[in-house]
Design a protein around this motif. Sequence first.
Motif, PDB file in Angstrom:
ATOM      1  N   ASP A 274      29.692 -66.049  65.781  1.00  0.00           N
ATOM      2  CA  ASP A 274      29.890 -67.022  64.700  1.00  0.00           C
ATOM      3  C   ASP A 274      30.067 -66.326  63.353  1.00  0.00           C
ATOM      4  O   ASP A 274      29.443 -66.675  62.361  1.00  0.00           O
ATOM      5  N   LEU A 275      30.964 -65.337  63.349  1.00  0.00           N
ATOM      6  CA  LEU A 275      31.225 -64.552  62.133  1.00  0.00           C
ATOM      7  C   LEU A 275      32.709 -64.654  61.767  1.00  0.00           C
ATOM      8  O   LEU A 275      33.447 -63.662  61.797  1.00  0.00           O
ATOM      9  N   PRO A 276      33.185 -65.840  61.405  1.00  0.00           N
ATOM     10  CA  PRO A 276      34.630 -66.044  61.232  1.00  0.00           C
ATOM     11  C   PRO A 276      35.228 -65.346  60.023  1.00  0.00           C
ATOM     12  O   PRO A 276      36.455 -65.271  59.911  1.00  0.00           O
ATOM     13  N   ALA A 277      34.384 -64.831  59.122  1.00  0.00           N
ATOM     14  CA  ALA A 277      34.893 -64.092  57.969  1.00  0.00           C
ATOM     15  C   ALA A 277      34.838 -62.583  58.206  1.00  0.00           C
ATOM     16  O   ALA A 277      35.113 -61.799  57.291  1.00  0.00           O
ATOM     17  N   LEU A 278      34.512 -62.165  59.410  1.00  0.00           N
ATOM     18  CA  LEU A 278      34.293 -60.748  59.703  1.00  0.00           C
ATOM     19  C   LEU A 278      35.498 -59.893  59.334  1.00  0.00           C
ATOM     20  O   LEU A 278      36.631 -60.208  59.687  1.00  0.00           O
ATOM     21  N   ARG A 279      35.215 -58.802  58.643  1.00  0.00           N
ATOM     22  CA  ARG A 279      36.232 -57.807  58.309  1.00  0.00           C
ATOM     23  C   ARG A 279      36.033 -56.587  59.203  1.00  0.00           C
ATOM     24  O   ARG A 279      34.901 -56.131  59.415  1.00  0.00           O
ATOM     25  N   THR A 280      37.118 -56.043  59.690  1.00  0.00           N
ATOM     26  CA  THR A 280      37.019 -54.892  60.584  1.00  0.00           C
ATOM     27  C   THR A 280      36.303 -53.723  59.926  1.00  0.00           C
ATOM     28  O   THR A 280      35.527 -53.016  60.567  1.00  0.00           O
ATOM     29  N   GLU A 281      36.541 -53.533  58.633  1.00  0.00           N
ATOM     30  CA  GLU A 281      35.928 -52.388  57.966  1.00  0.00           C
ATOM     31  C   GLU A 281      34.409 -52.513  57.868  1.00  0.00           C
ATOM     32  O   GLU A 281      33.683 -51.506  57.868  1.00  0.00           O
ATOM     33  N   ASP A 282      33.895 -53.746  57.795  1.00  0.00           N
ATOM     34  CA  ASP A 282      32.443 -53.933  57.746  1.00  0.00           C
ATOM     35  C   ASP A 282      31.803 -53.580  59.081  1.00  0.00           C
ATOM     36  O   ASP A 282      30.737 -52.951  59.127  1.00  0.00           O
ATOM     37  N   LEU A 283      32.441 -53.983  60.168  1.00  0.00           N
ATOM     38  CA  LEU A 283      31.914 -53.645  61.487  1.00  0.00           C
ATOM     39  C   LEU A 283      31.984 -52.136  61.718  1.00  0.00           C
ATOM     40  O   LEU A 283      31.017 -51.523  62.194  1.00  0.00           O
ATOM     41  N   THR A 284      33.092 -51.524  61.362  1.00  0.00           N
ATOM     42  CA  THR A 284      33.235 -50.078  61.531  1.00  0.00           C
ATOM     43  C   THR A 284      32.201 -49.319  60.704  1.00  0.00           C
ATOM     44  O   THR A 284      31.607 -48.335  61.167  1.00  0.00           O
TER      45      THR A 284
ATOM     46  N   VAL B  68      31.122 -69.048  54.159  1.00  0.00           N
ATOM     47  CA  VAL B  68      32.221 -68.245  54.713  1.00  0.00           C
ATOM     48  C   VAL B  68      33.570 -68.722  54.197  1.00  0.00           C
ATOM     49  O   VAL B  68      34.516 -67.916  54.117  1.00  0.00           O
ATOM     50  N   ARG B  69      33.652 -69.962  53.805  1.00  0.00           N
ATOM     51  CA  ARG B  69      34.911 -70.438  53.226  1.00  0.00           C
ATOM     52  C   ARG B  69      35.179 -69.742  51.892  1.00  0.00           C
ATOM     53  O   ARG B  69      36.335 -69.512  51.520  1.00  0.00           O
ATOM     54  N   THR B  70      34.131 -69.382  51.170  1.00  0.00           N
ATOM     55  CA  THR B  70      34.326 -68.647  49.915  1.00  0.00           C
ATOM     56  C   THR B  70      34.737 -67.203  50.181  1.00  0.00           C
ATOM     57  O   THR B  70      35.409 -66.587  49.341  1.00  0.00           O
ATOM     58  N   LEU B  71      34.353 -66.663  51.320  1.00  0.00           N
ATOM     59  CA  LEU B  71      34.731 -65.294  51.667  1.00  0.00           C
ATOM     60  C   LEU B  71      36.154 -65.217  52.198  1.00  0.00           C
ATOM     61  O   LEU B  71      36.812 -64.180  52.078  1.00  0.00           O
ATOM     62  N   GLY B  72      36.604 -66.303  52.803  1.00  0.00           N
ATOM     63  CA  GLY B  72      37.889 -66.306  53.486  1.00  0.00           C
ATOM     64  C   GLY B  72      37.681 -66.049  54.963  1.00  0.00           C
ATOM     65  O   GLY B  72      37.011 -65.079  55.345  1.00  0.00           O
ATOM     66  N   THR B  73      38.195 -66.911  55.795  1.00  0.00           N
ATOM     67  CA  THR B  73      37.976 -66.809  57.232  1.00  0.00           C
ATOM     68  C   THR B  73      39.252 -66.405  57.958  1.00  0.00           C
ATOM     69  O   THR B  73      40.329 -66.322  57.374  1.00  0.00           O
ATOM     70  N   GLY B  74      39.095 -66.158  59.256  1.00  0.00           N
ATOM     71  CA  GLY B  74      40.239 -65.837  60.086  1.00  0.00           C
ATOM     72  C   GLY B  74      41.156 -67.034  60.285  1.00  0.00           C
ATOM     73  O   GLY B  74      40.870 -68.159  59.858  1.00  0.00           O
ATOM     74  N   LYS B  75      42.278 -66.800  60.958  1.00  0.00           N
ATOM     75  CA  LYS B  75      43.355 -67.785  61.039  1.00  0.00           C
ATOM     76  C   LYS B  75      42.933 -69.093  61.702  1.00  0.00           C
ATOM     77  O   LYS B  75      43.247 -70.175  61.200  1.00  0.00           O
ATOM     78  N   ARG B  76      42.223 -69.010  62.836  1.00  0.00           N
ATOM     79  CA  ARG B  76      41.873 -70.234  63.564  1.00  0.00           C
ATOM     80  C   ARG B  76      40.964 -71.129  62.725  1.00  0.00           C
ATOM     81  O   ARG B  76      41.173 -72.341  62.645  1.00  0.00           O
ATOM     82  N   THR B  77      39.952 -70.535  62.120  1.00  0.00           N
ATOM     83  CA  THR B  77      39.008 -71.329  61.328  1.00  0.00           C
ATOM     84  C   THR B  77      39.670 -71.872  60.079  1.00  0.00           C
ATOM     85  O   THR B  77      39.474 -73.041  59.709  1.00  0.00           O
ATOM     86  N   SER B  78      40.469 -71.051  59.417  1.00  0.00           N
ATOM     87  CA  SER B  78      41.122 -71.511  58.189  1.00  0.00           C
ATOM     88  C   SER B  78      42.102 -72.650  58.468  1.00  0.00           C
ATOM     89  O   SER B  78      42.202 -73.599  57.693  1.00  0.00           O
ATOM     90  N   THR B  79      42.786 -72.569  59.603  1.00  0.00           N
ATOM     91  CA  THR B  79      43.713 -73.644  59.966  1.00  0.00           C
ATOM     92  C   THR B  79      42.965 -74.934  60.223  1.00  0.00           C
ATOM     93  O   THR B  79      43.382 -76.021  59.772  1.00  0.00           O
TER      94      THR B  79
END
Length: 209
Positions: A107-117, A189-200
Amino acid sequence: MDVDLIVPMKRPAEGKSRLRGAVVPERHAELVLALAYDTLSAATSADGVRRVLVVAADPASVADLTELGVEIVTEPSRGGLNSALRHGEELLRRDRPSGLVGALQADLPALRTEDLTAALAEAAGQRAFVADRQGTGTTLLLAGAGNALAPRFGEGSARAHTASGATPLTIAAESLRADVDTADDLAHVRTLGTGKRTSTLLGTPCVAM
């Protein structure tokens, strides 16, 4: 060190009960699946992630996730979240006994790859975890060779993981700490910006992972 991730999934229609009402009832399952899809889209694209195993209560209900390159297995019956994670760990360890494994929440729809890395780099193979933005829950738990994952997810999991010897990671990683359990979390998470599915689904801006 590359990590193999375990992601537990309830049936979307039954998951995220505290989010009911965020969308019309007939789209609740779609919202839950969108959160997971965007989480996994980022996770599978992150440097250092080798394999993602979804342990699902109902694999057919989350079959869309396979297009991201994840594997899906059936959750052991009546075991609960931590049992599902231990099952996933057992399967992954058979393939790579000395590898790094991790439990990632779906349930992390705003996840950025760089944060996980960056979290993987800070953990450096030790048993470690990332707390949620409130500091009480856990979004990511890692364990390297010679250490069992020993998941203690549930209420107060951050304290439980610390008490069990896991190291709390200090990296900011805002998107990795932004899990979604409540309407307030969803607003955040809406303030962070989410991935495509959630934003749509929600009609909010999509931020590239």
